[in-house]
Design a protein around this motif. Structure first.
Motif, short mmCIF file in Angstrom:
data_model
loop_
_atom_site.label_atom_id
_atom_site.label_comp_id
_atom_site.label_asym_id
_atom_site.label_seq_id
_atom_site.Cartn_x
_atom_site.Cartn_y
_atom_site.Cartn_z
N LEU A 54 71.25 38.83 45.58
CA LEU A 54 70.70 37.97 46.61
C LEU A 54 71.33 38.32 47.96
CD1 LEU A 54 70.76 34.52 44.79
CD2 LEU A 54 68.85 36.10 45.05
N VAL A 55 70.54 38.16 49.01
CA VAL A 55 71.00 38.43 50.37
C VAL A 55 70.80 37.14 51.17
CG1 VAL A 55 70.66 39.81 52.45
CG2 VAL A 55 70.35 40.86 50.19
N TYR A 56 71.89 36.61 51.73
CA TYR A 56 71.83 35.39 52.52
C TYR A 56 70.82 35.53 53.65
CZ TYR A 56 73.19 32.14 56.20
OH TYR A 56 73.17 31.20 57.19
N ASP A 57 70.03 34.46 53.89
CA ASP A 57 69.07 34.44 54.99
C ASP A 57 69.47 33.37 56.02
OD1 ASP A 57 66.36 35.37 56.06
OD2 ASP A 57 66.10 33.20 55.96
N SER A 58 69.47 32.09 55.61
CA SER A 58 69.81 31.03 56.55
C SER A 58 70.07 29.73 55.81
CB SER A 58 68.68 30.82 57.56
OG SER A 58 67.49 30.45 56.89
N VAL A 59 70.84 28.85 56.46
CA VAL A 59 71.08 27.51 55.94
C VAL A 59 69.94 26.63 56.41
CG1 VAL A 59 72.65 25.53 55.93
CG2 VAL A 59 73.58 27.84 56.05
N VAL A 60 69.42 25.81 55.50
CA VAL A 60 68.32 24.91 55.83
C VAL A 60 68.83 23.49 56.05
CG1 VAL A 60 66.12 23.95 55.04
CG2 VAL A 60 66.70 26.32 54.53
N ASP A 61 69.72 23.05 55.16
CA ASP A 61 70.17 21.66 55.20
C ASP A 61 71.46 21.56 54.40
OD1 ASP A 61 70.11 18.98 55.85
OD2 ASP A 61 68.60 18.45 54.37
N GLY A 62 72.17 20.46 54.58
CA GLY A 62 73.36 20.26 53.78
C GLY A 62 74.15 19.04 54.19
N GLU A 63 75.16 18.75 53.37
CA GLU A 63 76.04 17.63 53.60
C GLU A 63 77.46 18.07 53.26
OE1 GLU A 63 73.41 13.73 52.57
OE2 GLU A 63 74.25 14.82 50.87
N THR A 64 78.43 17.34 53.82
CA THR A 64 79.82 17.63 53.52
C THR A 64 80.57 16.33 53.28
OG1 THR A 64 81.79 18.81 54.27
CG2 THR A 64 80.52 17.66 55.96
N ASP A 85 65.85 38.06 47.51
CA ASP A 85 66.19 38.73 46.26
C ASP A 85 65.90 40.22 46.41
OD1 ASP A 85 66.42 39.73 43.68
OD2 ASP A 85 65.55 37.94 42.78
N ALA A 86 66.94 41.03 46.48
CA ALA A 86 66.79 42.47 46.69
C ALA A 86 66.09 43.15 45.52
CB ALA A 86 68.15 43.12 46.94
N ILE A 87 66.16 42.59 44.34
CA ILE A 87 65.51 43.17 43.16
C ILE A 87 64.01 42.96 43.20
CG2 ILE A 87 65.34 43.04 40.63
CD1 ILE A 87 67.87 44.39 41.57
N HIS A 88 63.58 41.83 43.71
CA HIS A 88 62.16 41.47 43.70
C HIS A 88 61.54 41.58 45.10
CE1 HIS A 88 63.77 39.53 40.05
NE2 HIS A 88 62.69 40.06 39.54
N GLY A 89 61.77 42.69 45.76
CA GLY A 89 61.08 42.97 47.02
C GLY A 89 61.51 42.11 48.19
N TYR A 90 62.72 41.62 48.17
CA TYR A 90 63.26 40.80 49.27
C TYR A 90 62.41 39.57 49.55
CZ TYR A 90 66.71 44.39 50.10
OH TYR A 90 67.75 45.26 49.94
N MET A 91 61.88 38.96 48.49
CA MET A 91 61.14 37.71 48.66
C MET A 91 62.12 36.59 48.96
SD MET A 91 58.24 37.97 45.69
CE MET A 91 57.74 36.31 46.02
N VAL A 92 61.82 35.78 49.97
CA VAL A 92 62.68 34.67 50.37
C VAL A 92 62.42 33.49 49.45
CG1 VAL A 92 63.26 33.05 52.21
CG2 VAL A 92 62.75 35.43 52.76
N ALA A 93 63.49 32.88 48.97
CA ALA A 93 63.37 31.70 48.12
C ALA A 93 64.45 30.70 48.53
CB ALA A 93 63.53 32.07 46.65
N THR A 94 64.28 29.46 48.08
CA THR A 94 65.21 28.38 48.39
C THR A 94 66.21 28.22 47.26
OG1 THR A 94 63.43 27.26 49.57
CG2 THR A 94 65.36 25.95 49.02
N TYR A 95 67.48 28.02 47.62
CA TYR A 95 68.55 27.83 46.66
C TYR A 95 69.39 26.64 47.09
CZ TYR A 95 67.39 32.56 45.21
OH TYR A 95 66.72 33.66 44.75
N ALA A 96 70.20 26.12 46.18
CA ALA A 96 71.13 25.04 46.48
C ALA A 96 72.48 25.40 45.87
CB ALA A 96 70.63 23.72 45.91
N ALA A 97 73.54 24.97 46.52
CA ALA A 97 74.88 25.25 46.02
C ALA A 97 75.81 24.10 46.36
CB ALA A 97 75.42 26.55 46.61
N HIS A 98 76.84 23.95 45.54
CA HIS A 98 77.93 23.01 45.80
C HIS A 98 79.20 23.85 45.82
CE1 HIS A 98 80.28 19.15 44.48
NE2 HIS A 98 80.78 19.70 45.56
N VAL A 99 79.90 23.82 46.96
CA VAL A 99 81.14 24.58 47.14
C VAL A 99 82.23 23.60 47.54
CG1 VAL A 99 82.28 26.39 48.48
CG2 VAL A 99 79.88 26.64 47.85
#
Length: 116
Positions: free
Chosen positions: A61-71, A87-101
């Motif tokens: 995966l290649v980071y694109d941009s932050v959409v939203d979040g909370e801290t 996703d570099a494997i699937h033709g650099y299609m942009v998708a939405t992800y979520a993470a907790h760090v």
């Protein structure tokens, strides 16, 4: 740009589900606060989440941009992030992800979900 706007309501639903999963209330009286998607520290933490996920799961995966979040500040700073990645494997299609760090003092990836 238009497809990013369509992802925002879905990301908010994901954050709500994550808050239930972590038994965290996201009402007005909670200690969670909104983040600025352009904050350099938020971008750094999100890029860390993508890099760590790639390392753990052997993804590209290649980071694109932050959409939203909370801290939230507890034993470390918690970040719930909604972001776009390619996703570099699937033709650099942009998708939405979520993470907790959690950052205390070094960041640790707690949860990574997507594509949503």
């Amino acid at each position: 740009m238009g497809s990013r706007c369509h992802n925002l309501p879905f990301i908010l639903v994901i954050f709500f589900c994550l808050s239930i999963f972590y038994n965290i209330s996201i009402n007005a009286s909670s200690d969670w606060s909104r983040i600025s998607p352009s904050d350099p520290n938020v971008v750094r933490i999100t890029q860390f989440a993508v890099t760590e996920h790639n390392s753990e799961q052997q993804t590209y995966l290649v980071y694109d941009s932050v959409v939203d979040g909370e801290t939230y500040l507890d034993n470390g700073r918690h970040y719930k992030l909604g972001f776009l990645a390619k996703d570099a494997i699937h033709g650099y299609m942009v998708a939405t992800y979520a993470a907790h760090v959690v950052e205390n003092p070094n960041p640790v990836l707690i949860l990574f979900t997507g594509p949503l």
